[in-house]
Motif scaffolding. Structure first.
Motif, PDB file in Angstrom:
ATOM      1  N   ARG A 180       0.815  -1.223   0.000  1.00 22.60           N
ATOM      2  CA  ARG A 180       0.000   0.000   0.000  1.00 22.60           C
ATOM      3  C   ARG A 180       0.842   1.264   0.000  1.00 22.60           C
ATOM      4  O   ARG A 180       0.577   2.224   0.726  1.00 22.60           O
ATOM      5  N   GLY A 181       1.920   1.263  -0.801  1.00 22.72           N
ATOM      6  CA  GLY A 181       2.749   2.444  -0.947  1.00 22.72           C
ATOM      7  C   GLY A 181       3.704   2.700   0.200  1.00 22.72           C
ATOM      8  O   GLY A 181       4.342   3.740   0.264  1.00 22.72           O
ATOM      9  N   ARG A 182       3.806   1.755   1.115  1.00 23.47           N
ATOM     10  CA  ARG A 182       4.710   1.892   2.256  1.00 23.47           C
ATOM     11  C   ARG A 182       5.718   0.754   2.253  1.00 23.47           C
ATOM     12  O   ARG A 182       5.388  -0.378   1.917  1.00 23.47           O
ATOM     13  N   TYR A 183       6.918   1.072   2.638  1.00 26.31           N
ATOM     14  CA  TYR A 183       7.995   0.087   2.694  1.00 26.31           C
ATOM     15  C   TYR A 183       8.211  -0.331   4.140  1.00 26.31           C
ATOM     16  O   TYR A 183       8.077   0.483   5.055  1.00 26.31           O
ATOM     17  N   ARG A 184       8.525  -1.606   4.310  1.00 28.64           N
ATOM     18  CA  ARG A 184       8.856  -2.096   5.648  1.00 28.64           C
ATOM     19  C   ARG A 184       9.896  -3.196   5.545  1.00 28.64           C
ATOM     20  O   ARG A 184      10.012  -3.881   4.528  1.00 28.64           O
ATOM     21  N   ILE A 185      10.627  -3.359   6.615  1.00 27.74           N
ATOM     22  CA  ILE A 185      11.690  -4.347   6.666  1.00 27.74           C
ATOM     23  C   ILE A 185      11.063  -5.739   6.827  1.00 27.74           C
ATOM     24  O   ILE A 185      10.036  -5.892   7.491  1.00 27.74           O
ATOM     25  N   THR A 186      11.680  -6.727   6.204  1.00 28.00           N
ATOM     26  CA  THR A 186      11.228  -8.115   6.360  1.00 28.00           C
ATOM     27  C   THR A 186      12.032  -8.769   7.478  1.00 28.00           C
ATOM     28  O   THR A 186      12.971  -8.186   8.019  1.00 28.00           O
ATOM     29  N   GLU A 187      11.679  -9.986   7.796  1.00 26.75           N
ATOM     30  CA  GLU A 187      12.434 -10.724   8.813  1.00 26.75           C
ATOM     31  C   GLU A 187      13.887 -10.914   8.363  1.00 26.75           C
ATOM     32  O   GLU A 187      14.811 -10.797   9.168  1.00 26.75           O
ATOM     33  N   ASN A 188      14.085 -11.200   7.074  1.00 25.93           N
ATOM     34  CA  ASN A 188      15.457 -11.315   6.550  1.00 25.93           C
ATOM     35  C   ASN A 188      16.204  -9.992   6.669  1.00 25.93           C
ATOM     36  O   ASN A 188      17.400  -9.961   6.947  1.00 25.93           O
ATOM     37  N   GLY A 189      15.494  -8.905   6.447  1.00 28.01           N
ATOM     38  CA  GLY A 189      16.102  -7.582   6.584  1.00 28.01           C
ATOM     39  C   GLY A 189      16.514  -7.297   8.021  1.00 28.01           C
ATOM     40  O   GLY A 189      17.577  -6.746   8.278  1.00 28.01           O
ATOM     41  N   ARG A 190      15.661  -7.704   8.967  1.00 28.97           N
ATOM     42  CA  ARG A 190      15.999  -7.536  10.384  1.00 28.97           C
ATOM     43  C   ARG A 190      17.236  -8.346  10.751  1.00 28.97           C
ATOM     44  O   ARG A 190      18.102  -7.882  11.476  1.00 28.97           O
ATOM     45  N   GLU A 191      17.291  -9.570  10.232  1.00 26.96           N
ATOM     46  CA  GLU A 191      18.443 -10.422  10.510  1.00 26.96           C
ATOM     47  C   GLU A 191      19.717  -9.801   9.930  1.00 26.96           C
ATOM     48  O   GLU A 191      20.761  -9.777  10.588  1.00 26.96           O
ATOM     49  N   TYR A 192      19.647  -9.288   8.713  1.00 23.52           N
ATOM     50  CA  TYR A 192      20.792  -8.620   8.085  1.00 23.52           C
ATOM     51  C   TYR A 192      21.239  -7.439   8.939  1.00 23.52           C
ATOM     52  O   TYR A 192      22.429  -7.266   9.215  1.00 23.52           O
ATOM     53  N   ASN A 239      20.672  -6.868  12.155  1.00 25.58           N
ATOM     54  CA  ASN A 239      21.226  -7.336  13.431  1.00 25.58           C
ATOM     55  C   ASN A 239      22.657  -7.830  13.267  1.00 25.58           C
ATOM     56  O   ASN A 239      23.528  -7.521  14.086  1.00 25.58           O
ATOM     57  N   ARG A 240      22.910  -8.596  12.225  1.00 26.51           N
ATOM     58  CA  ARG A 240      24.266  -9.094  11.995  1.00 26.51           C
ATOM     59  C   ARG A 240      25.232  -7.956  11.690  1.00 26.51           C
ATOM     60  O   ARG A 240      26.376  -7.958  12.140  1.00 26.51           O
TER      61      ARG A 240
END
Length: 80
Positions: free
Chosen positions: A54-66, A68-69
């Motif tokens: 809906r025109g908004r970007y959000r981080i995925t679980e893989n993005g969160r893991e990236y 964090n690392r």
């Protein structure tokens, strides 16, 4: 003033979209122009680190893991 690396830009975007953000918010908060933001957001979507809804970007679980690392490695190198 030093230029940011690609990794620094990716991290800035991931931190920005940790909460849902519009492209305009990403541009201003990550300090990018619209053309560069488009390229990076598309790349991050293709990598599965960011998703658009809906025109908004959000981080995925893989993005969160990236993210964090990255933060863990950055903390290690800050201590060196």
């Amino acid at each position: 003033m030093m230029r940011r690396s690609r990794i620094d830009i990716v991290v800035d975007i991931l931190k920005t979209v940790n909460n849902e953000r519009t492209k305009t918010q990403v541009v201003y908060q990550a300090n990018l122009n619209f053309k560069r933001a488009d390229r990076y957001l598309q790349m991050l979507q293709n990598m599965g680190l960011v998703e658009k809804e809906r025109g908004r970007y959000r981080i995925t679980e893989n993005g969160r893991e990236y993210l964090n690392r990255f933060n863990e490695l950055n903390a290690v190198f800050q201590g060196v």
